[in-house]
Design an enzyme around this catalytic site. Structure first.
Site, mmCIF file in Angstrom:
data_model
loop_
_atom_site.group_PDB
_atom_site.id
_atom_site.type_symbol
_atom_site.label_atom_id
_atom_site.label_comp_id
_atom_site.label_asym_id
_atom_site.label_seq_id
_atom_site.Cartn_x
_atom_site.Cartn_y
_atom_site.Cartn_z
ATOM 1 C CE1 TYR A 162 7.774 0.436 -3.369
ATOM 2 C CE2 TYR A 162 6.064 2.031 -2.918
ATOM 3 C CZ TYR A 162 7.105 1.249 -2.484
ATOM 4 O OH TYR A 162 7.496 1.281 -1.180
ATOM 5 C CD GLU A 164 -1.496 -2.285 1.959
ATOM 6 O OE1 GLU A 164 -2.206 -3.301 1.835
ATOM 7 O OE2 GLU A 164 -0.404 -2.301 2.581
#
Length: 151
Positions: free
Chosen positions: A117, A105
């Site tokens: 990411y 998350e």
């Protein structure tokens, strides 16, 4: 020690972890949360040539999934590729332990983390509403990202 080293986190790291948390997060993990993570999850730390811990990650492998719980690089070490070093090591260790995917998350407002990411082939798979606390007492959503570890 002339180079940065990567090593497992230990109980002796708790004070340094707390300091890094306080410097880098508006809602830092507490000492208790860090102690629990040390006892229940896998943790890796980046150590400067001076012996100072400047980055770390916690993750857990459950069956075929790995969940990245936390990844932080302290200032002034940010934006020098150290987050990628930690992330790559998590990917390596998770794959070696049989994980097929890596989940995490991230705050939508954390542009640096999102860039990291996305550059590591994570895909958006969902949103957790009101997941993160904010300094004002409001809640911020979390983007749920996943990366396949299957080759």
């Amino acid at each position: 020690m002339n180079t940065v080293s990567l090593r497992p986190l230990t109980l002796q790291d708790v004070d340094a972890l707390c300091d890094i948390e306080k410097r880098n997060f508006s809602a830092p993990w507490t000492g208790r949360q860090l102690l629990e993570s040390l006892s229940q999850h896998q943790g890796l730390g980046l150590v400067a040539p001076s012996g100072t811990l400047f980055g770390y990650t916690f993750f857990m492998v459950v069956f075929q999934e790995t969940h990245l719980l936390n990844l932080v690089i302290d200032q002034p070490w940010q934006r020098q590729g150290w987050g990628r070093v930690l992330l790559d090591e998590v990917i390596t260790q998770a794959s070696a332990q049989g994980a097929e995917c890596l989940l995490l998350e991230v705050r939508p407002s954390n542009e640096a983390a999102l860039h990291l990411y996305r550059s590591a082939n994570f895909q958006l798979i969902g949103t957790r509403r009101g997941y993160y606390a904010t300094p004002t007492g409001d809640r911020e959503d979390a983007l749920v990202l996943q990366r396949s570890l299957m080759s």
